[in-house]
Design an enzyme around this catalytic site. Sequence first.
Site, mmCIF file in Angstrom:
data_model
loop_
_atom_site.group_PDB
_atom_site.id
_atom_site.type_symbol
_atom_site.label_atom_id
_atom_site.label_comp_id
_atom_site.label_asym_id
_atom_site.label_seq_id
_atom_site.Cartn_x
_atom_site.Cartn_y
_atom_site.Cartn_z
ATOM 1 N N ARG A 267 0.856 -1.198 0.000
ATOM 2 C CA ARG A 267 0.000 0.000 0.000
ATOM 3 C C ARG A 267 0.881 1.234 0.000
ATOM 4 O O ARG A 267 0.605 2.213 -0.701
ATOM 5 C CB ARG A 267 -0.967 0.020 1.196
ATOM 6 C CG ARG A 267 -1.684 1.365 1.327
ATOM 7 C CD ARG A 267 -2.925 1.363 2.230
ATOM 8 N NE ARG A 267 -2.831 0.523 3.396
ATOM 9 C CZ ARG A 267 -2.047 0.781 4.469
ATOM 10 N NH1 ARG A 267 -1.300 1.867 4.521
ATOM 11 N NH2 ARG A 267 -2.018 -0.060 5.492
ATOM 12 N N TYR B 159 -17.084 15.356 -16.389
ATOM 13 C CA TYR B 159 -17.384 13.947 -16.175
ATOM 14 C C TYR B 159 -18.424 13.837 -15.051
ATOM 15 O O TYR B 159 -18.268 14.463 -13.986
ATOM 16 C CB TYR B 159 -16.087 13.222 -15.790
ATOM 17 C CG TYR B 159 -16.297 11.775 -15.480
ATOM 18 C CD1 TYR B 159 -16.686 10.886 -16.477
ATOM 19 C CD2 TYR B 159 -16.143 11.294 -14.193
ATOM 20 C CE1 TYR B 159 -16.903 9.554 -16.188
ATOM 21 C CE2 TYR B 159 -16.350 9.957 -13.904
ATOM 22 C CZ TYR B 159 -16.740 9.091 -14.901
ATOM 23 O OH TYR B 159 -16.952 7.782 -14.615
ATOM 24 N N ASP C 37 -8.098 18.317 -15.253
ATOM 25 C CA ASP C 37 -8.353 16.910 -15.592
ATOM 26 C C ASP C 37 -7.947 16.751 -17.058
ATOM 27 O O ASP C 37 -8.618 17.259 -17.960
ATOM 28 C CB ASP C 37 -9.836 16.595 -15.372
ATOM 29 C CG ASP C 37 -10.172 15.126 -15.656
ATOM 30 O OD1 ASP C 37 -9.455 14.481 -16.452
ATOM 31 O OD2 ASP C 37 -11.182 14.640 -15.101
ATOM 32 N N LYS D 123 -8.618 5.571 -19.425
ATOM 33 C CA LYS D 123 -8.988 6.033 -20.762
ATOM 34 C C LYS D 123 -7.788 5.969 -21.716
ATOM 35 O O LYS D 123 -7.297 4.900 -21.983
ATOM 36 C CB LYS D 123 -9.606 7.432 -20.650
ATOM 37 C CG LYS D 123 -10.620 7.586 -19.499
ATOM 38 C CD LYS D 123 -11.874 6.738 -19.657
ATOM 39 C CE LYS D 123 -12.753 6.690 -18.411
ATOM 40 N NZ LYS D 123 -13.138 7.982 -17.858
HETATM 41 C C1 LIG Z 1 -13.632 8.474 -16.577
HETATM 42 C C2 LIG Z 1 -13.291 9.843 -16.163
HETATM 43 C C3 LIG Z 1 -13.013 10.147 -14.826
HETATM 44 C C4 LIG Z 1 -13.136 9.127 -13.706
HETATM 45 O O1 LIG Z 1 -12.197 8.113 -13.815
HETATM 46 P P1 LIG Z 1 -12.453 6.592 -13.324
HETATM 47 O O2 LIG Z 1 -11.185 5.920 -13.704
HETATM 48 O O3 LIG Z 1 -13.663 6.085 -14.039
HETATM 49 O O4 LIG Z 1 -12.680 6.659 -11.844
HETATM 50 C C5 LIG Z 1 -12.631 11.428 -14.522
HETATM 51 N N1 LIG Z 1 -12.535 12.388 -15.465
HETATM 52 C C6 LIG Z 1 -12.814 12.139 -16.753
HETATM 53 C C7 LIG Z 1 -12.709 13.240 -17.765
HETATM 54 C C8 LIG Z 1 -13.205 10.861 -17.157
HETATM 55 O O5 LIG Z 1 -13.497 10.628 -18.447
#
Ligand SMILES: *Cc1c(COP(=O)(O)O)cnc(C)c1O
Length: 358
Positions: free
Chosen positions: A27, A80, A154, A179
């Site tokens: 961890r 998101y 982000d 992603k």
């Molecule tokens: C999918 C996504 C998230 C969240 O990520 P997870 O891996 O699903 O927890 C945050 N920001 C954006 C722009 C996303 O597309």
Amino acid sequence: MVPPIYQTSTYKQDGVGGLRGGYEYSRSANPTRTALEECLAALEHGARGLAFASGLAAEDCLLRTVCQPGDHVLIPDDAYGGTFRLFAKVLSGWGLSHTIVPIADIAAVRSALSATPGTKLVWAETPTNPMLSVADIAALADAAHEAGAQLVVDNTFASPYLQQPLALGADFVVHSTTKYLGGHSDVVGGAVVAAAADIAEQLAYTQNATGAVAGPFDAWLTLRGIKTLAVRMDRHCANAMRIAEMLAAHPGVSEVLYPGLPAHPSHKTALGQMRAFGGMVSFRLAAGEAAAVAACGRTRLFTLAESLGGVESLIEHPGRMTHASAAGSPLEVPADLIRLSVGIEDCEDLIEDLRQAI
Ligand SMILES: *Cc1c(COP(=O)(O)O)cnc(C)c1O
């Protein structure tokens, strides 16, 4: 050439207090995760990167480290859905208040900052999900810093290959590595990269203290994905551009949202800060919601699914799927909207598939 998957929870110690290579428990740190964290920091030019079990876990760790109960943040009016839910349903109960602003509108951001002195963070997504608006990162960083706030970007949609927010003045980058960084729809993960070393230490403390870390196999898969990020992104961008152009000329399509189109309201901003315009394309059908839902069910190459950024093309209806939790809020999306995550398949095949579906 490849860091092994250190599939271990613990490490043999050379006597009490004599740690081997600094590792004691997975961890706190694991060598496969360390390799990913160093890679993420290098890609985003940050002081340190941290890898998490998901994008939302990364966001949660960042927010609960940088902010305290009673603090205030600005969040985008398009984001998101899960990010919005984290602010609106989880962290609001912890005492973090927020104002929703159109983040691409610098004047609106500045006036929200002066209306709420002491704002801790400006949270930006660019391009946004699913409306694909683009915010000027350097201008946002200036506005935030003048007000004594810090800027989080982000960078999930662009990936560090297309855009590097820390170089433009942002203080933190977050990713859903699920992603484009992972890129193959086979792993869920997240990351925070901090520009400054001191706050990165505090983030690492929270990461260990709350424990939502990336496991070694997930870290390995993400590293494997990152090796081909550049070639995948080139193809995602080229395919998306051609699909956006096809949709813009289609009589059944009332609007195409893609920052690569010269008619897009933030095309100039995108040109100034992005290498290319990404693989996400959203569009609206003139025939309305029922037609949009039906079209999503008719594609044969585009798979009807949530998520994005993998090599295979996906289609979805944000209003009923990814953004259903934003219904009734300022982040609600148009009902006739369709979102595409354009993959790396043959573009003629993808265009043909969309034409028959529409
Ligand atoms: C999918 C996504 C998230 C969240 O990520 P997870 O891996 O699903 O927890 C945050 N920001 C954006 C722009 C996303 O597309």
